[in-house]
Design an enzyme around this catalytic site. Structure first.
Site, PDB file in Angstrom:
ATOM      1  N   LYS A  53     -10.072   7.052   1.067  1.00  0.00           N
ATOM      2  CA  LYS A  53     -11.328   6.481   1.571  1.00  0.00           C
ATOM      3  C   LYS A  53     -12.326   7.591   1.908  1.00  0.00           C
ATOM      4  CE  LYS A  53      -8.798   2.439   3.103  1.00  0.00           C
ATOM      5  NZ  LYS A  53      -8.042   1.786   4.193  1.00  0.00           N
ATOM      6  N   GLN A  97      -6.908   2.419  10.861  1.00  0.00           N
ATOM      7  CA  GLN A  97      -5.909   2.230   9.810  1.00  0.00           C
ATOM      8  C   GLN A  97      -4.678   1.507  10.378  1.00  0.00           C
ATOM      9  OE1 GLN A  97      -6.417   3.140   6.440  1.00  0.00           O
ATOM     10  NE2 GLN A  97      -4.595   1.880   6.161  1.00  0.00           N
ATOM     11  N   ASP A 120     -14.193  -3.341   8.235  1.00  0.00           N
ATOM     12  CA  ASP A 120     -12.980  -3.973   7.698  1.00  0.00           C
ATOM     13  C   ASP A 120     -13.076  -5.502   7.768  1.00  0.00           C
ATOM     14  OD1 ASP A 120     -11.034  -2.577   6.499  1.00  0.00           O
ATOM     15  OD2 ASP A 120      -9.865  -2.129   8.296  1.00  0.00           O
TER      16      ASP A 120
END
Ligand code: NAP
Length: 305
Positions: A53, A97, A120
């Site tokens: 990412k 994460q 997200d």
């Protein structure tokens, strides 16, 4: 025999559009989108996802950074770091994460993120907007699944869609997105009776279970679109042989790295489906492309561009 639905060309197109738009804002306003990934502990798969990412950010001219926190970070310590990122003006997107180490309440941690920076799309506020079909950040992997389906030219409206898996990051938001697209959704999970029978009624089948090679041809209606979200590190060469036969590339991968990535869907499903995504190489590239798009959107919203 169906067609492999590769993710890279679809992802490349999205990334190029994002890159051009970001370049425009940089030239016009001297500002770039910023994304920070937060990693607690040393999970090797999480480290590798975050590095991908970060690399994607750099390739698009974004500001991208990983905040590495030790595995013994306390609840309070993590909260302070997330709040600092909420207050940092150059950060448009915050990505924690998952999975977090044992002891953290994932829902609580996600709720600390400023909803404006929830790239997200899994903050309760973002999920509320999704259920109301109002604009807002959407979860990246389900967004990528929709893009892949649409790239085939198949319509979602009126179709029977079965989603296997009901997680917060994939199955549930995907089911809501498909409902918003006027598909008729069935969500399956570990308590579903006659899973293969239910799945085999689907025009569009999405497997997001985390079970290597679980979905075989008996789960698939002839001519269906099959999207394999599963991404599982398999270490046992016998499991890989059962799915792929004697594939020298995968055999070598297990030898060199100790594992190989495998989807939830057996590759021989391609003989029955109209479209099937490979894993790896299907949904994965889309997840990252949609994260970049969400970061750009957050940047534009925050700066009123
Ligand atoms: P998860 O949180 O573990 O959820 C798995 C879901 O599958 C659960 O709802 C579970 O049911 C269901 N399930 C498990 N075994 C089942 C069975 N035998 N029959 C029916 N349903 C079953 O997993 P996740 O985070 O959603 O991830 C799923 C897979 O997608 C994993 O392989 C993950 O690595 C992959 N993934 C890939 C990407 C990507 O970008 N490519 C992104 C995210 C996830 P219950 O709810 O009843 O337990």
């Amino acid at each position: 025999m169906g067609t492999w639905l590769e993710g890279k060309p679809v992802a490349d197109r999205i990334r190029e559009n994002v890159r051009q738009e970001a370049e425009h804002y940089q030239q016009a306003h001297g500002a770039v989108p910023g994304l920070v990934g937060v990693l607690v502990g040393e999970n090797p798969a999480s480290q590798s996802y975050l590095r991908m990412k970060e690399k994607a950010c750099r390739s698009l001219g974004f500001f991208g950074q990983i905040l590495y926190l030790p595995g013994d970070t306390t609840r309070e310590g993590l909260k302070i770091r997330i709040e600092a990122l909420n207050d940092d003006d150059k950060v448009d997107g915050i990505l924690v994460q998952l999975p977090l180490p044992k002891g953290f309440d994932t829902h609580e941690v996600i709720s600390w993120i400023d909803p404006e920076k929830d790239v997200d799309g899994i903050h309760p506020y973002s999920l509320g907007l999704l259920l109301q079909n109002l604009p807002g950040p959407r979860a990246c992997t389900p967004l990528g699944v929709l893009e892949l389906i649409k790239s085939t030219g198949e319509r979602i409206e009126g179709k029977d869609v079965v989603v296997i898996g009901r997680s917060l990051i994939v199955g549930k938001p995907l089911a809501a997105m498909i409902t918003n697209e006027n598909g008729t959704v069935t969500i399956c999970h570990s308590k579903t009776k006659d899973l293969a029978g239910v799945a085999a009624r689907a025009d569009i089948l999405v497997a997001a279970m985390g079970k290597p090679g679980f979905v075989g041809p008996e789960f698939v209606k002839a001519g269906a679109v099959v999207i394999d979200v599963g991404s599982n590190a398999v270490t046992d060469p016998a499991v890989v042989r059962a799915l792929f036969g004697d594939d020298p590339k995968r055999g070598k991968e297990i030898q060199d790295k100790g594992y190989t990535w495998v989807g939830d869907v057996q590759p021989r499903v391609i003989d029955k489906a109209k479209w099937l995504t490979p894993s790896p190489g299907g949904v994965g590239p889309l997840t990252i492309a949609m994260l970049m798009k969400n970061t750009l959107e957050a940047f534009k919203r925050r700066r009123r561009f």
